[in-house]
Design an enzyme around this catalytic site. Structure first.
Site, short mmCIF file in Angstrom:
data_model
loop_
_atom_site.label_atom_id
_atom_site.label_comp_id
_atom_site.label_asym_id
_atom_site.label_seq_id
_atom_site.Cartn_x
_atom_site.Cartn_y
_atom_site.Cartn_z
N ASP A 133 31.56 23.85 23.93
CA ASP A 133 32.49 24.42 22.95
C ASP A 133 33.92 24.49 23.46
O ASP A 133 34.18 24.45 24.66
CB ASP A 133 32.05 25.85 22.60
CG ASP A 133 32.36 26.83 23.73
OD1 ASP A 133 31.86 26.61 24.85
OD2 ASP A 133 33.11 27.80 23.50
N ASP A 188 31.25 22.86 36.20
CA ASP A 188 32.69 22.62 36.38
C ASP A 188 33.05 23.11 37.77
O ASP A 188 32.85 22.40 38.75
CB ASP A 188 33.43 23.33 35.24
CG ASP A 188 34.94 23.16 35.29
OD1 ASP A 188 35.42 22.26 36.00
OD2 ASP A 188 35.65 23.93 34.61
P1 IMP Z 1 31.74 26.83 36.14
O1 IMP Z 1 30.93 25.66 36.63
O2 IMP Z 1 31.44 28.10 36.85
O3 IMP Z 1 33.21 26.51 36.09
O4 IMP Z 1 31.36 27.18 34.64
C1 IMP Z 1 30.82 26.26 33.78
C2 IMP Z 1 31.00 26.82 32.40
O5 IMP Z 1 32.35 26.64 31.99
C3 IMP Z 1 30.15 26.03 31.43
O6 IMP Z 1 28.91 26.63 31.22
C4 IMP Z 1 31.01 26.05 30.19
O7 IMP Z 1 30.75 27.22 29.44
C5 IMP Z 1 32.43 26.13 30.68
N1 IMP Z 1 33.06 24.81 30.72
C6 IMP Z 1 33.55 24.16 31.81
N2 IMP Z 1 34.07 22.97 31.50
C7 IMP Z 1 33.92 22.83 30.16
C8 IMP Z 1 34.24 21.78 29.24
O8 IMP Z 1 34.78 20.71 29.58
N3 IMP Z 1 33.91 22.01 27.95
C9 IMP Z 1 33.30 23.15 27.52
N4 IMP Z 1 32.96 24.16 28.35
C10 IMP Z 1 33.27 24.00 29.68
#
Ligand code: IMP
Ligand code: MG
Length: 179
Positions: free
Chosen positions: A162, A106
């Site tokens: 989740d 994300d």
């Molecule tokens: P980031 O890339 O550091 O924002 O973190 C990614 C983490 O955020 C993932 O491993 C998920 O645990 C959580 N996450 C981000 N977007 C979603 C989504 O659409 N659904 C479920 N979990 C998400």
């Protein structure tokens, strides 16, 4: 009220994961020496289903698995300062070819942090496979080597993903919408 809209049905996921498995097998088939094996590292909890499917899609190939678990308290794509490892790898990755498997990228901060952290342990190579590349909020550049699906935005559940620990076991991927 929230509703779930089907985004990727089970059959679509299966065929994408099969294609990725074939590609990974080809790529690492060229990279690995005869006495080496691939180390596939799943990021818990989200990666558990994708990891199980992807490794089986790679198939009959020299690979080992390990898992890491992270916890983060990050605020809206701002900083990864609060990320900690709550369950570390059990294998030594120095000199190994490592493929990280994560559910979704994300903001990218979690993967960026993990890559930097694992790079210090001097693996021979370090690549990333994600089930979903969600692009809209990306805050740092991260190399995503194998991507099953790309979406612009939206909150997704199922196939390991989740919402407050619910929905992980759904066999398809849905978007949760509130209205
Ligand atoms: P980031 O890339 O550091 O924002 O973190 C990614 C983490 O955020 C993932 O491993 C998920 O645990 C959580 N996450 C981000 N977007 C979603 C989504 O659409 N659904 C479920 N979990 C998400
Ligand atoms: Mg996660």
């Amino acid at each position: 009220m929230s509703a779930k809209n089907l985004i990727y049905p089970t059959e679509v996921i299966a065929s994408r994961v099969a294609a990725l498995g074939t590609l990974i097998k080809e790529d690492y088939g060229k990279l690995l020496a005869a006495d080496e094996s691939l180390l596939v590292v799943g990021v818990l909890n989200g990666a558990f289903i994708f990891m199980a499917d992807l490794t089986r899609a790679i198939g009959d190939f020299p690979l080992e698995i390990d898992f890491v678990r992270l916890s983060s308290y990050q605020n809206d794509c701002v900083s990864s300062n609060e990320i900690i490892i709550t369950k570390d790898l059990e294998k030594n990755i120095k000199g190994r070819h490592v493929l990280i498997v994560e559910d979704i990228a994300d903001c990218g901060l979690t993967l960026a942090w993990l890559l930097e952290h694992l790079q210090k342990r001097e693996p021979a190579s370090l690549k990333v496979a994600v089930a979903v590349d969600k692009k809209a909020r990306r805050a740092t550049e991260i190399p995503l080597d194998y991507v099953a699906f790309s979406v612009e935005d939206g909150f997704l559940v199922g196939y390991g993903l989740d919402y407050a620990e619910n929905y992980r076991a759904l066999p398809a991927i849905y978007e949760i919408t509130t209205r």
